[in-house]
Design a protein around this motif. Structure first.
Motif, short mmCIF file in Angstrom:
data_model
loop_
_atom_site.label_atom_id
_atom_site.label_comp_id
_atom_site.label_asym_id
_atom_site.label_seq_id
_atom_site.Cartn_x
_atom_site.Cartn_y
_atom_site.Cartn_z
N VAL A 250 0.87 -1.18 0.00
CA VAL A 250 0.00 0.00 0.00
C VAL A 250 0.91 1.22 0.00
CG1 VAL A 250 -1.99 1.04 1.12
CG2 VAL A 250 -1.60 -1.40 1.34
N VAL A 251 1.42 1.56 -1.18
CA VAL A 251 2.68 2.32 -1.21
C VAL A 251 2.56 3.77 -0.77
CG1 VAL A 251 2.55 2.98 -3.66
CG2 VAL A 251 4.77 2.69 -2.57
N GLY A 252 1.49 4.45 -1.08
CA GLY A 252 1.45 5.88 -0.74
C GLY A 252 0.57 6.20 0.44
N PHE A 253 0.13 5.15 1.16
CA PHE A 253 -0.88 5.34 2.20
C PHE A 253 -0.33 5.96 3.46
CE2 PHE A 253 -3.64 3.75 5.67
CZ PHE A 253 -4.84 4.27 5.23
N ILE A 254 0.93 5.70 3.72
CA ILE A 254 1.45 5.92 5.08
C ILE A 254 1.77 7.38 5.38
CG2 ILE A 254 3.80 5.36 4.39
CD1 ILE A 254 3.90 3.77 7.13
N GLY A 255 1.99 8.20 4.36
CA GLY A 255 2.16 9.62 4.62
C GLY A 255 3.56 10.16 4.39
N PRO A 256 3.67 11.48 4.39
CA PRO A 256 4.89 12.15 3.93
C PRO A 256 6.10 11.95 4.82
CG PRO A 256 3.35 13.75 4.85
CD PRO A 256 2.62 12.44 4.79
N GLU A 257 5.89 11.49 6.06
CA GLU A 257 7.05 11.29 6.92
C GLU A 257 7.84 10.05 6.52
OE1 GLU A 257 3.88 11.27 7.53
OE2 GLU A 257 3.32 10.30 9.39
N TYR A 258 7.25 9.21 5.66
CA TYR A 258 7.94 8.00 5.20
C TYR A 258 8.27 8.06 3.71
CZ TYR A 258 6.04 6.81 9.68
OH TYR A 258 5.73 6.85 11.00
N LEU A 259 7.31 8.56 2.93
CA LEU A 259 7.53 8.80 1.50
C LEU A 259 7.02 10.21 1.25
CD1 LEU A 259 6.32 5.33 0.13
CD2 LEU A 259 8.69 6.14 0.28
N ALA A 260 7.95 11.13 0.99
CA ALA A 260 7.64 12.56 1.07
C ALA A 260 6.80 13.07 -0.09
CB ALA A 260 8.92 13.37 1.17
N ASP A 261 6.98 12.49 -1.26
CA ASP A 261 6.38 13.13 -2.43
C ASP A 261 6.20 12.12 -3.55
OD1 ASP A 261 8.96 12.70 -3.36
OD2 ASP A 261 9.59 14.77 -3.06
N SER A 262 5.74 12.64 -4.65
CA SER A 262 5.45 11.83 -5.82
C SER A 262 6.66 10.98 -6.24
CB SER A 262 5.06 12.79 -6.95
OG SER A 262 4.75 12.08 -8.10
N ARG A 263 7.82 11.59 -6.24
CA ARG A 263 9.02 10.87 -6.68
C ARG A 263 9.33 9.68 -5.77
NH1 ARG A 263 15.20 13.35 -6.91
NH2 ARG A 263 16.19 11.32 -6.98
N GLN A 264 9.22 9.90 -4.47
CA GLN A 264 9.54 8.82 -3.53
C GLN A 264 8.48 7.71 -3.59
OE1 GLN A 264 10.53 10.26 0.42
NE2 GLN A 264 12.02 11.73 -0.40
N ILE A 265 7.22 8.10 -3.76
CA ILE A 265 6.15 7.09 -3.86
C ILE A 265 6.36 6.23 -5.10
CG2 ILE A 265 3.67 6.79 -4.33
CD1 ILE A 265 3.16 9.20 -2.51
N MET A 266 6.67 6.87 -6.22
CA MET A 266 6.85 6.09 -7.46
C MET A 266 8.04 5.15 -7.34
SD MET A 266 5.62 8.12 -10.76
CE MET A 266 6.23 9.74 -10.64
N ARG A 267 9.13 5.63 -6.78
CA ARG A 267 10.31 4.78 -6.61
C ARG A 267 9.96 3.58 -5.70
NH1 ARG A 267 15.58 3.15 -8.28
NH2 ARG A 267 16.13 1.75 -6.60
N ALA A 268 9.31 3.86 -4.59
CA ALA A 268 8.99 2.79 -3.63
C ALA A 268 8.05 1.76 -4.27
CB ALA A 268 8.38 3.37 -2.37
N GLY A 269 7.09 2.23 -5.06
CA GLY A 269 6.15 1.31 -5.71
C GLY A 269 6.89 0.35 -6.63
N LEU A 270 7.82 0.88 -7.41
CA LEU A 270 8.58 0.02 -8.33
C LEU A 270 9.50 -0.93 -7.56
CD1 LEU A 270 9.52 2.57 -11.16
CD2 LEU A 270 7.59 0.98 -11.07
#
Lengths: 267, 465
Positions: free
Chosen positions: B327-347
């Motif tokens: 659930v890649v972008g659910f947790i909030g900006p303190e773990y994945l700050a922005d669009s770039r970090q969410i996309m990287r983590a998802g991949l």
């Protein structure tokens, strides 16, 4: 706003195609029966989603002021004490949940000198991630909750407002005031359909090191979700269970109904 | 063991593997929060360069944390095949994975020789295109009431959440999704309440809808697993046993989970299935994970969030799950700050899961307090569909009105399928064709909440239509 959207019955839905679909929509606030343009959204849907996201983004930066007309009567009549966590700005609050779980040193002093310890129930109000939820729901919910608790013979401590608050601050309050139960009323992360959703986190004798597994949660307290009086009843029922079993957390199943698979508000 | 390198005249020293792992990660706000991230871009790359030369044997011999998850991973790996790759470096493993003959080795058991720590290590030195290209051939097929994961399929979970668990409201969202050809992965509802009685009612309601329309798919009410088992004990039909899991014993404890209790729960569900019909397979577990959960529970033990996430997959694979969802972008900006970090983590998550042999899916999503928007989910959705992701979520209009975040919509999922020529699970596709939602693999004009879909809705008088 596009002309197509102007006639929508519900704020978050584009205009229905006919009366039949409109009735169907009344069973859920979800964005169902949107139609489609190819496999994209219709233009009204696309832009409505953008507009609602813009409103949710902007709701984050609202700052709670206890002297604001919406909160002042409540704040004065209950003599609410304002304290703060170690997250000293909105940016820090968003980026550093660890600081939002700890009371500032000055706040600890203020609580020690301004609040009675060892109460049956300590109620906290926290801005969390939606100040708007606090402004909208707390003036309605808090008086009912206090009255209900007192009617059940519970002693209720002085109400605290915690700025830049995360759920984990419960533990710090437990350490400082040693209440039997703590209820935290905190703004949930703002959704698209509503930025006014409040959560109640409940804990029995919280202490440093306790986690969500030691807490119970009633979420989605807002006009299209859990109603105020329902929420108050459920909170009071939980408190009764905690007292009976001398614990809180996931092993306590709700008497009449914590947590979903996912927690709505991070700890 | 200390690691060091000199890069452009500057010397970088890393105290141990754990520190090296953290420093070698792509930027994540959660690693910064945990104090394990690189302190400069130069240090980050220096760590990657050092990590690329570390042998897999070194990683296998030095667990970075000692707990029951580590023990489980150790019990569960193929030690014999592991010895054949001990001499490889992380950099050599990356090249082996990108080579065309890797898929054969992986299918022949290499996925079980690779441990979560190794998967995390190699992921840290892979680029975004590496992560997509390397994942695409790694197909993991599972089955329960249908089969998920075959080449060319792209599954969708209908997520019909409702703020008060109103059954008519949930039912309408399910039907809306079915009319877009979604729902083959599962009908999976996150309940607002964790009360057993409510969960039982919801389980029956979801099963009733699916039975009424005849769709070959599985249902799930994502309450705490102990609540689902209590519901099972009281006669609720349980297809999938859901639980959120993390990569450390302490994280799992914060979720109210022990590995033994999960094993026991799985057995109970398998036993229950023997008393019911229409199951093709016995992949009965459904897990959700996400980078940052260990840190959120203050249970990361100094490990970076990518390594913790990989360990969660180590837990998952020992249970032969039907699907796993980051659930890649659910947790909030303190773990994945922005669009770039969410996309990287998802991949990253999708790749690591597949490398470890999991039927990996992704809730491509974001919350309103993170610097991301609908374009973020659009982009990550397409990348993951190309990467061969097993399934994504389908939420009406992308707006989850109970969990208050945005995921992918029925439109998004159906659109990605059409764009890339991907199809629903075969059994489910046959059903979609039989009820006229699909014709020759394409959504019919009436499908997707057009006017001709109303007769189907009319068969549900409880909706008040």
């Amino acid at each position: 706003m596009t002309g197509e959207n102007a006639g929508a019955e519900r704020g978050n839905l584009p205009a229905p195609r006919d009366g039949e679909q409109l009735r169907l929509r009344e069973v859920t606030p979800a964005r169902v029966l949107l139609g489609r343009a190819g496999l994209g959204y219709r233009t009204a849907t696309q832009l409505r989603l953008r507009a609602d996201h813009a409103a949710a983004r902007d709701a984050l930066s609202v700052r709670i002021d206890l002297d604001d007309p919406a909160l002042a009567p409540l704040s004065r009549s209950l003599d609410i004490l304002e304290v703060a966590t170690r997250a000293d700005s909105l940016a820090t609050h968003l980026a550093r949940p660890d600081l939002g779980r700890l009371l500032s040193d000055e706040s600890v002093e203020r609580i020690r000198s301004g609040c009675a310890p060892d109460m049956d129930l300590q109620i906290l109000v926290g801005d969390g991630l939606s100040p708007q939820a606090v402004i909208t729901q707390v003036p309605l919910l808090l008086p009912l909750l206090i009255a209900g608790a007192e009617a059940r013979g519970l002693s209720v401590g002085r109400i605290l407002f915690v700025r830049h608050c995360r759920v984990g601050v419960l533990n710090d309050i437990g350490e400082v005031l040693a209440p039997r139960a703590v209820v935290l009323l905190v703004g949930e992360r703002p959704g698209l359909a509503t930025a006014e959703s409040l959560s109640a986190y409940l804990a029995w004798q919280p202490r440093s090191g306790h986690t969500d597994a030691d807490r119970n949660l009633i979420s989605n307290i807002h006009v299209d979700g859990v109603g105020i009086s329902d929420a108050v009843t459920r909170i009071l029922d939980f408190l009764g269970e905690f007292r009976l079993r001398d614990r809180s957390g996931f092993t306590i199943k709700e008497p009449a109904r914590p947590g979903t698979g996912r927690t709505v508000q991070e700890r | 063991m200390t690691f060091r390198t000199t890069l452009r005249g500057e010397t970088f020293v890393f105290a141990d593997l754990r520190e090296l792992f953290g420093r070698a990660n792509e930027p994540k706000s959660g690693d910064q929060l945990a104090g394990v991230a690189a302190r400069s871009e130069r240090e980050r790359v220096a760590a990657k360069i050092v990590l690329a030369d570390v042998s897999l044997g070194e990683i296998l011999d030095n667990p970075m944390i000692e707990d029951d998850v580590t023990e489980l991973i150790d019990r569960d790996r193929d030690v014999e095949l592991g010895t054949t790759i001990r001499g490889l470096t992380v950099g050599e493993l990356r090249e082996m994975i990108l080579a065309p003959d890797f898929v054969g080795m992986w299918a022949d058991g290499m996925s079980r020789a690779i441990t979560p720590d190794i998967a995390a290590a190699v992921t840290k030195i892979m680029g975004a295109r590496d992560l997509v290209s390397a994942s695409a051939p790694l197909r993991v097929t599972t089955s329960l009431r249908n089969t998920m994961g075959e080449t060319g399929t792209f599954g969708v979970r209908i997520q019909p959440n409702h703020p008060t668990d109103d059954i008519a409201g949930v039912t309408l969202s399910v039907l809306d999704g079915l009319l877009f050809g979604c729902g083959d992965a599962m009908i999976g509802l996150n309940p607002a309440s964790d009360d057993v009685g409510t969960v039982i009612e919801l389980q029956h309601a979801l099963r009733a809808v699916v039975d009424r329309v005849g769709a070959p798919t599985q249902t799930c009410v994502l309450a705490h697993f102990t609540t689902q088992l209590a519901a099972l004990g009281r006669g609720a039909p349980i297809d999938l046993l859901f639980q959120s899991i993390g990569g450390t014993e302490q994280t799992n404890r914060s979720f109210g989970v022990t590995l033994d209790a999960l094993v026991e729960g799985r057995e109970q569900v398998l036993e229950h299935h023997r008393t019911r019909g229409d199951f093709l397979g016995d992949n009965v577990m459904y897990f959700e994970t996400g980078q940052g959960s260990a840190l959120s529970a203050e249970a990361h033990g100094g490990l970076d969030q990518l390594a913790c996430e990989a360990r969660a997959y180590g837990v998952a694979r020992s249970f032969d799950p039907f699907l796993v969802n980051s659930v890649v972008g659910f947790i909030g900006p303190e773990y994945l700050a922005d669009s770039r970090q969410i996309m990287r983590a998802g991949l990253e998550d999708h790749f690591m899961g597949k490398l470890l042999g999991l039927p990996m899916g992704c809730d491509v999503c974001y919350t309103n307090h993170v610097d991301a928007d609908q374009d973020t989910t659009d982009q990550l959705l397409i990348l993951l569909a190309v990467a061969g992701c097993n399934f994504v979520m389908g939420v009406p209009g992308s707006d989850d009105v109970m969990l208050n975040y945005q995921s992918t919509s029925f439109h998004d999922a159906a659109g990605a399928r059409e764009l890339l020529g991907l199809r629903p699970a075969p059994e489910f596709e046959a059903w979609l064709e039989s009820v006229g939602i699909l014709s020759h693999g394409r959504l019919t004009d009436g499908a997707g909440s057009g006017t001709t879909s109303l007769p189907l809705l009319g068969a549900f008088p409880e909706l008040g239509s």
